[in-house]
Write a protein that holds these residues in place. Structure first.
Motif, PDB file in Angstrom:
ATOM      1  N   UNK A 180     -22.996  65.144  77.172  1.00 50.86           N
ATOM      2  CA  UNK A 180     -23.749  65.347  75.931  1.00 50.86           C
ATOM      3  C   UNK A 180     -23.289  66.592  75.187  1.00 50.86           C
ATOM      4  N   UNK A 181     -22.958  67.647  75.912  1.00 51.58           N
ATOM      5  CA  UNK A 181     -22.579  68.896  75.243  1.00 51.58           C
ATOM      6  C   UNK A 181     -21.239  68.768  74.523  1.00 51.58           C
ATOM      7  N   UNK A 182     -20.459  67.741  74.855  1.00 53.79           N
ATOM      8  CA  UNK A 182     -19.189  67.531  74.160  1.00 53.79           C
ATOM      9  C   UNK A 182     -19.403  67.216  72.687  1.00 53.79           C
ATOM     10  N   UNK A 183     -20.575  66.705  72.328  1.00 50.42           N
ATOM     11  CA  UNK A 183     -20.839  66.351  70.934  1.00 50.42           C
ATOM     12  C   UNK A 183     -20.935  67.578  70.037  1.00 50.42           C
ATOM     13  N   UNK A 184     -21.178  68.743  70.619  1.00 51.01           N
ATOM     14  CA  UNK A 184     -21.257  69.957  69.802  1.00 51.01           C
ATOM     15  C   UNK A 184     -19.878  70.425  69.355  1.00 51.01           C
ATOM     16  N   UNK A 192     -20.283  76.994  79.313  1.00 50.15           N
ATOM     17  CA  UNK A 192     -21.583  77.498  79.793  1.00 50.15           C
ATOM     18  C   UNK A 192     -22.302  76.440  80.599  1.00 50.15           C
ATOM     19  N   UNK A 193     -22.258  75.207  80.154  1.00 53.89           N
ATOM     20  CA  UNK A 193     -22.868  74.119  80.919  1.00 53.89           C
ATOM     21  C   UNK A 193     -22.126  73.922  82.238  1.00 53.89           C
ATOM     22  N   UNK A 236     -27.775  68.995  71.654  1.00 54.08           N
ATOM     23  CA  UNK A 236     -26.467  68.564  71.160  1.00 54.08           C
ATOM     24  C   UNK A 236     -26.602  67.781  69.865  1.00 54.08           C
ATOM     25  N   UNK A 237     -27.602  66.906  69.781  1.00 60.68           N
ATOM     26  CA  UNK A 237     -27.810  66.145  68.550  1.00 60.68           C
ATOM     27  C   UNK A 237     -28.176  67.066  67.386  1.00 60.68           C
TER      28      UNK A 237
END
Length: 325
Positions: A180-184, A192-193, A236-237
């Motif tokens: 999910x953090x890849x969407x940022x 960090x994740x 992230x969204x």
């Protein structure tokens, strides 16, 4: 493998070259690679002539060559799976032997594929010899499967199976967070994740080594990780659309709090194991003393200087002083 931020001016304890002085964290199961895993690819590539030459053969030769290539490719796939299982086995201090000896079956399939490819009417013995030689070379190249459990003495198998299921769920939550953090599109947030994931996997390793700790860690492996996953998805969204600095700071603070709590809980689990060890040692020593195999601990006698001194002690020299004179 995840690496912590750090450098010369970082508040964290890092070396001048930016490397982390602590031991490496437990790797993700998907990152465990056996050093011999690449050999399976080359063996499959070397079997491609069976596939190409099949189209210049009669129907029987076509089927034979295609079967030879398919069998060798299946054997290499099975071997690669066995190597990955062996890498996971070697990475853990407490592990069961693989339920299926994949490398053994991979060697058998490889030898069978070579025998099929070398088959000619009237040359069955020669084809069999080639197949046996291929299986033997496979064994010499890739070794055997782990055949014994490791570190399983005194471990409840039911509890370990339960711990492995819960750890698998935790790994799924971490994988969802990292996806999910890849969407940022922010590399720092991704790292960090990954740092938090490495801290969580330290607890995973502890639970796998001592499944008795699963009751104390289940909330962390289930509820907290699931909440972290949901928070990561929502952040992230939002961040991908607004790049809100306040939301980013709140999310990083959340990760800091979670990482601190996970690290503290892992330390408590380790300290609990030390307490159990001290209790076992104390009970065993008391039992040895009762059975006369170990002298009982004597009460400490008061020091000589603690005895009340009299006038005679001051005026009459002691025997040791007389001898020295």
């Amino acid at each position: 493998m995840a690496k912590r931020f750090g450098g010369r001016f970082s508040p964290q304890q890092t070396r001048l070259d930016g490397s982390d002085p602590r031991p490496p964290a437990r790797p993700h199961p998907g990152e465990m690679r056996h050093p011999l895993e690449s050999r399976t690819r080359w063996v499959t590539i070397m079997a491609i002539p069976f596939l190409i030459s099949a189209f210049w053969q009669d129907p029987t030769g076509l089927a034979t060559h295609l079967a030879a290539f398919g069998t060798i490719a299946a054997g290499m796939w099975m071997t690669r799976e066995g190597l990955q299982a062996e890498a996971a086995y070697d990475a853990r201090r407490v592990a069961r032997r693989p339920a299926i000896p994949r490398k053994l079956f991979g060697g058998i399939l490889t030898g069978l594929g070579l025998a099929i490819g070398a088959y000619e009417p009237g040359a069955e013995i020669g084809a069999g010899i080639i197949g046996v030689a291929g299986a033997l070379l496979h064994w010499l190249s890739f070794g055997t499967d782990p055949m014994r459990d490791k570190g399983m003495e005194g471990v409840d198998t039911f509890q370990q199976d339960r711990a492995q299921r819960i750890v698998a769920e935790g790994e799924a939550h971490l994988a969802a967070m990292q996806d999910a953090i890849l969407r940022t599109g922010d590399r720092r947030l991704e790292a960090r994740v990954a740092m938090f994931a490495a801290t969580a996997r330290d607890m995973f390793a502890r639970v796998e080594e001592d499944p008795g700790d699963i009751a104390a860690a289940r909330r962390y492996l289930g509820v907290y990780l699931q909440g972290a996953r949901d928070a990561t998805v929502k952040f992230s969204d939002l961040y991908a659309q607004t790049h809100d600095a306040r939301a980013r700071q709140d999310y990083e603070n959340l990760l800091n709090d979670l990482e601190t709590e996970f690290a503290a809980r892992t330390r408590k689990l380790i300290e609990g194991g030390r307490t159990d060890l001290d209790i076992e040692i104390g009970v065993l020593r008391d039992r040895l003393a009762r059975e006369g195999l170990r002298p009982a601990a004597k009460a400490a006698e008061p020091a000589e200087l603690e005895r009340p001194m009299t006038l005679d002690d001051l005026l009459i020299p002691r025997e040791g002083e007389k001898q020295r004179r």
